[in-house]
Every structure is written in structure tokens, then in C-alpha cells.
Design an enzyme around this catalytic site. Structure first.
Site, PDB file in Angstrom:
ATOM      1  CG  PHE A 186      -1.655   1.161   1.609  1.00  0.00           C
ATOM      2  CD1 PHE A 186      -2.256   1.961   0.647  1.00  0.00           C
ATOM      3  CD2 PHE A 186      -1.805   1.512   2.964  1.00  0.00           C
ATOM      4  CE1 PHE A 186      -2.976   3.092   1.006  1.00  0.00           C
ATOM      5  CE2 PHE A 186      -2.530   2.629   3.335  1.00  0.00           C
ATOM      6  CZ  PHE A 186      -3.107   3.429   2.353  1.00  0.00           C
TER       7      PHE A 186
ATOM      8  N   GLY B  89       4.232   1.599  -0.296  1.00  0.00           N
ATOM      9  CA  GLY B  89       5.303   1.612  -1.284  1.00  0.00           C
ATOM     10  C   GLY B  89       4.815   2.006  -2.664  1.00  0.00           C
TER      11      GLY B  89
ATOM     12  CB  THR C  80       1.165  -5.051   8.508  1.00  0.00           C
ATOM     13  OG1 THR C  80       0.142  -5.508   7.634  1.00  0.00           O
ATOM     14  CG2 THR C  80       2.344  -4.568   7.693  1.00  0.00           C
TER      15      THR C  80
ATOM     16  CE1 TYR D 206       3.688  -4.834  12.043  1.00  0.00           C
ATOM     17  CE2 TYR D 206       2.660  -3.461  13.716  1.00  0.00           C
ATOM     18  CZ  TYR D 206       3.224  -3.599  12.464  1.00  0.00           C
ATOM     19  OH  TYR D 206       3.338  -2.497  11.639  1.00  0.00           O
TER      20      TYR D 206
ATOM     21  NE  ARG E  29      -6.057   1.590  17.935  1.00  0.00           N
ATOM     22  CZ  ARG E  29      -6.477   1.314  19.169  1.00  0.00           C
ATOM     23  NH1 ARG E  29      -6.780   2.303  20.004  1.00  0.00           N
ATOM     24  NH2 ARG E  29      -6.606   0.070  19.578  1.00  0.00           N
TER      25      ARG E  29
HETATM   26  N1  NAD Z   1      -0.515   0.734   7.029  1.00  0.00           N
HETATM   27  C1  NAD Z   1      -0.404   1.080   8.322  1.00  0.00           C
HETATM   28  O1  NAD Z   1      -1.383   1.463   8.978  1.00  0.00           O
HETATM   29  C2  NAD Z   1       0.942   1.037   9.000  1.00  0.00           C
HETATM   30  C3  NAD Z   1       1.028   1.521  10.321  1.00  0.00           C
HETATM   31  C4  NAD Z   1       2.247   1.456  10.974  1.00  0.00           C
HETATM   32  C5  NAD Z   1       3.356   0.934  10.315  1.00  0.00           C
HETATM   33  N2  NAD Z   1       3.245   0.471   9.034  1.00  0.00           N
HETATM   34  C6  NAD Z   1       4.434  -0.097   8.405  1.00  0.00           C
HETATM   35  O2  NAD Z   1       4.575   0.421   7.091  1.00  0.00           O
HETATM   36  C7  NAD Z   1       5.126  -0.572   6.236  1.00  0.00           C
HETATM   37  C8  NAD Z   1       4.311  -0.722   4.980  1.00  0.00           C
HETATM   38  O3  NAD Z   1       2.983  -0.993   5.320  1.00  0.00           O
HETATM   39  P1  NAD Z   1       1.829  -1.171   4.240  1.00  0.00           P
HETATM   40  O4  NAD Z   1       0.582  -0.643   4.839  1.00  0.00           O
HETATM   41  O5  NAD Z   1       2.276  -0.673   2.919  1.00  0.00           O
HETATM   42  O6  NAD Z   1       1.725  -2.763   4.240  1.00  0.00           O
HETATM   43  P2  NAD Z   1       1.445  -3.766   3.031  1.00  0.00           P
HETATM   44  O7  NAD Z   1       1.145  -5.067   3.641  1.00  0.00           O
HETATM   45  O8  NAD Z   1       0.479  -3.176   2.064  1.00  0.00           O
HETATM   46  O9  NAD Z   1       2.873  -3.823   2.307  1.00  0.00           O
HETATM   47  C9  NAD Z   1       3.959  -4.551   2.818  1.00  0.00           C
HETATM   48  C10 NAD Z   1       4.628  -5.252   1.645  1.00  0.00           C
HETATM   49  O10 NAD Z   1       5.777  -5.959   2.126  1.00  0.00           O
HETATM   50  C11 NAD Z   1       5.825  -7.222   1.479  1.00  0.00           C
HETATM   51  N3  NAD Z   1       6.635  -8.073   2.371  1.00  0.00           N
HETATM   52  C12 NAD Z   1       6.347  -8.454   3.643  1.00  0.00           C
HETATM   53  N4  NAD Z   1       7.384  -9.123   4.186  1.00  0.00           N
HETATM   54  C13 NAD Z   1       8.354  -9.154   3.238  1.00  0.00           C
HETATM   55  C14 NAD Z   1       9.674  -9.657   3.205  1.00  0.00           C
HETATM   56  N5  NAD Z   1      10.209 -10.264   4.270  1.00  0.00           N
HETATM   57  N6  NAD Z   1      10.413  -9.492   2.074  1.00  0.00           N
HETATM   58  C15 NAD Z   1       9.884  -8.848   0.992  1.00  0.00           C
HETATM   59  N7  NAD Z   1       8.638  -8.344   0.968  1.00  0.00           N
HETATM   60  C16 NAD Z   1       7.879  -8.485   2.077  1.00  0.00           C
HETATM   61  C17 NAD Z   1       4.385  -7.633   1.287  1.00  0.00           C
HETATM   62  O11 NAD Z   1       4.218  -8.563   0.224  1.00  0.00           O
HETATM   63  C18 NAD Z   1       3.723  -6.283   0.970  1.00  0.00           C
HETATM   64  O12 NAD Z   1       3.672  -6.023  -0.425  1.00  0.00           O
HETATM   65  C19 NAD Z   1       5.250  -1.844   7.081  1.00  0.00           C
HETATM   66  O13 NAD Z   1       6.593  -1.945   7.519  1.00  0.00           O
HETATM   67  C20 NAD Z   1       4.350  -1.598   8.257  1.00  0.00           C
HETATM   68  O14 NAD Z   1       4.816  -2.286   9.406  1.00  0.00           O
HETATM   69  C21 NAD Z   1       2.059   0.503   8.359  1.00  0.00           C
END
Ligand code: NAD
Ligand code: ZN
Length: 379
Positions: free
Chosen positions: A11, A13, A87, A187, A255
């Protein structure tokens, strides 16, 4: 700019790429992403975008990628945005090995390759980690009787935190970035491990780093088919089918919902920033889950029974946590442009334009927690 986005198909990225590829001077974007099935119910992003010659997509986990290939990619980059993570907070409590591998071992593999690839030449390099507000556990509170701040308390009277000294209710206040961390889920522990590793290696080598603690990110482009994350998406999927919106606890938990455009801007600011540090990325304002549910229910004309307060509680869930963004505005020159409700209005508008063909599996996710003793109902 030559940049590696781990987890770049997710999401945050892919939104960063879409917003920046033509605005910034981007020569090359590498994505390393394992395309976790629960996040990627469709692979539309790659079908639509990977023809751009500046984007090179590597379909692999970081930890599973050949070490030399990882080093070659890093050698060709001046910046790394490490977004890859599993996540699901609740899910992490019973899939410990998977969460440790995808979040901790993957970060270790990345940080082992960086010094080899950059080989002492760290001057113009930048490392950004997406962390989470989950590392705090409960946020910061103030006791109006004792006239003092209380960090991430564990004392509660049913739902609401109370002061362990005088027993009175505590008042939630924005959580500063130097608040003691208190991870209350696997997590959160993995995110804290990522933070520690990034800091330890960056400080040892002199790499500029930013650790961005995202609060609850939401907005257009969020994975609609993933029932393990994203309460707003769950509400929308259920509202679309006119199923009641189930609100956990008494609905008054708050939140800090931060809109995706603001998160993208924060990552960009961090890439341009010359100091290292840890930063909260949130609005600074808490909104109750009940209020967000009512907003969705009203948008979909669900009537008086659209929102149901369930008394359900996930073990490890916190009551309140909002961001103190003083350090973020100072160092990153970043300030959120969207309130939760303004962002939600945009998100709902986008959602209504989508052809949504994913099932709402939120009840399945809840039952998985109940079966493992991690989901309880307290009325
Ligand atoms: N979305 C939120 O509310 C939120 C809140 C706090 C922190 N974050 C952090 O932001 C980052 C991105 O979140 P997002 O919402 O885009 O999540 P997302 O799940 O949409 O994207 C994460 C991506 O990482 C890939 N992935 C997971 N583990 C992997 C690995 N070991 N090697 C390669 N690819 C891998 C998944 O396939 C996915 O495409 C994460 O690190 C998450 O912990 C997100
Ligand atoms: Zn007190």
C-alpha cells in the site's frame, strides 16, 4: 535518485512510487517484494506499472534473496526505504515464526548486505525504516490528580487506563517520540527489533537514518482483501454489503488515523532530511473508532443499526495513542494536511468508485483469535 523500496508493492510503497516517480529526479527504483498472498489478492500493480523501464521488480522475500543479488541492488542505490513487513497485529500472536522471519530476519539480511554494498561510502546514503506506533503499547497519559505524565500504563479499569498511584482515570495526551517503548504484541516486538537494528548499524557505520513511526495509515490503494489489518477497510467492505459495522470494546477507544498522502510526504521529507532520528507520523489528534464507524454508516445510509458496539477485545490492543509530532515538524519540516474525517471522505469516495470483488473475511480473522484465546468479549 536511485532507490530500493523493500515491500514496494504494498500500500505505502506503491503509492510513494506513483506520487514520486515523475515528480522527483528518479533514475531507478528497485522493488523487492515477496507479494504476500494475504496482501496481494490481485497483481494489478505489476501488470499496469512494471513496463516502466525505471522500475525493476524483484519477486522475492529479502531474506530469501540471493545475497550477491541483494548486494548488487544496494550498490546501485543511494537510498533505501525499508517498508517490507508482515503487518497483522492479532495474527502475529499465533504466527510468531513467520512474523519474526518476515520482519526481523529480513531486516537483518538487509543490514548485513548494506555495509558490503556501500563499502565505507556512506556520505550521500539514506536509510529509512517504516516503524509503527505499536512500539509504544499504550500511549502517554496525564493524571490530573497527581499532576504527572504516565507512560504506557498497564493498569486499567475494564477499558480505561487508571493511575496506579491514586486510582483516578487518566487523560490521554499526545505521545512524544522519547516515550518509553512497551511492545504489547509480537508485531510490535518485531518493529522494535527493526528499529534497534537500524539504529545500531547506522550509528556504527555513520549512515543517516530516519525511523518513521506510522500511526494508523489509511486511504485510497489500501489492500481491500486483507482481513488482518485496516479497520477502515473492514468497515467499508461491510458497509458496502449493508452488514452491521462491529465496533470493539465500548467504541470509545481512539486511534490517530493518518491519511496516505501525508505518509507519502513524510517519507519524501525523510529522504531529503540531513539529520538522523525517530519520528512520529500521525495527526496528533485521536478519533474514536465508534465515530469513524458512524461516519461510514452515515455515508452508506445504514440507518440506526448500522453500528454495533460488541464488547469484543483483542488481547494486546491498546486504548489510546496519538502522535506528538513536535520532533517531526522540527526536523522533517512535515505537517499533516488531512484530518481523519477529511481523509476518510476522500477514501470513501475512492472506495465507491472501485469494483470490489473481495469477500469481507473480518469475522474469520476474529474467530481465529477467539479459538486461540486472543479474542474475548466483555460486556
Ligand atoms: N498501514 C499502516 O497502517 C501502517 C502503520 C504502521 C506501520 N506500518 C508499516 O509500514 C510498512 C508498509 O505498510 P503497508 O501498509 O504498505 O503494508 P502492506 O502489507 O500493504 O505492504 C507490505 C509489503 O511488504 C511485502 N513483504 C512483507 N514481508 C516481506 C519480506 N520479508 N520481504 C519482501 N517483501 C515483504 C508484502 O508482500 C507487501 O507487499 C510496514 O513496515 C508496516 O509495518 C504501516
Ligand atoms: Zn494519579
Amino acid at each position: 535518485m536511485r532507490i530500493l523500496l523493500t515491500g514496494g508493492a504494498g500500500f505505502i510503497g506503491r503509492t510513494w512510487i506513483r506520487e514520486n516517480i515523475d515528480k522527483r529526479d528518479v533514475d531507478k527504483i528497485y522493488i523487492i517484494d515477496s507479494l504476500l498472498p494475504q496482501v496481494h489478492t490481485t497483481q494489478d500493480f505489476f501488470m499496469n506499472n512494471c513496463e516502466d523501464s525505471r522500475i525493476e521488480f524483484v519477486h522475492s522475500s529479502i531474506q530469501g534473496l540471493d545475497k550477491n543479488r541483494l548486494i548488487d541492488i544496494l550498490r546501485d542505490c543511494d537510498s533505501v526505504v525499508h517498508l517490507a513487513s508482515d503487518t497483522g497485529v492479532g495474527q502475529s500472536m499465533y504466527e510468531l515464526v513467520r512474523y519474526t522471519e518476515n520482519n526481523v530476519v529480513a531486516t537483518a539480511a538487509l543490514l548485513e548486505a548494506i555495509p558490503v554494498a556501500w563499502d565505507g561510502n556512506f556520505l550521500n546514503k539514506r536509510l529509512i525504516l517504516s516503524s509503527s506506533r505499536a512500539v509504544y503499547g499504550e500511549g502517554a497519559y496525564f493524571c490530573d490528580s497527581c499532576k504527572g505524565t504516565v507512560d504506557n500504563t498497564d493498569s486499567k479499569d475494564k477499558w480505561d487506563p487508571i493511575c496506579s498511584t491514586c486510582g483516578n482515570w487518566l487523560r490521554p495526551i499526545p505521545t512524544p517520540v522519547d516515550t518509553r517503548t512497551n511492545a504489547s504484541s509480537i508485531y510490535a516486538s518485531t518493529k522494535l527489533s527493526q528499529e534497534h537494528m537500524v539504529q545500531q548499524i547506522s550509528k556504527a557505520l555513520g549512515i543517516r537514518y530516519s525511523i518513521l513511526r506510522f500511526f494508523n495509515v489509511f486511504g485510497p490503494g489500501q489492500a481491500l482483501g486483507n482481513p488482518y489489518t485496516g479497520i477502515m477497510t473492514t468497515f467499508l467492505l461491510r458497509a458496502m454489503q449493508m452488514k452491521p459495522l462491529y465496533v470493539f470494546e465500548d467504541g470509545c477507544q481512539t486511534r490517530d488515523f493518518v491519511f496516505i498522502d501525508d505518509v507519502i510526504a513524510a517519507i519524501t521529507s525523510a529522504l531529503d532530511c540531513n539529520v538522523s532520528g525517530i519520528y512520529n507520523i500521525g495527526t496528533g489528534i485521536g478519533i474514536s473508532i465508534q465515530d469513524m464507524a458512524r461516519l461510514v454508516s452515515a455515508e452508506f445510509d445504514m440507518g440506526p443499526d448500522g453500528v454495533q458496539i460488541t464488547g469484543r477485545h483483542r488481547v494486546g490492543d491498546i486504548r489510546h495513542c496519538t502522535a506528538d509530532i513536535t520532533a517531526t515538524t522540527r526536523d522533517l519540516n512535515w505537517y499533516p494536511q488531512y484530518t481523519a474525517t477529511a481523509g476518510m471522505t476522500k477514501y470513501i469516495k475512492w472506495f465507491k468508485q472501485q469494483t470490489v470483488n473481495v469477500a469481507d473475511d473480518s469475522e474469520k480473522a476474529w474467530q481465529e483469535l477467539v479459538q486461540r484465546g486472543l479474542g474475548k468479549t466483555m460486556l
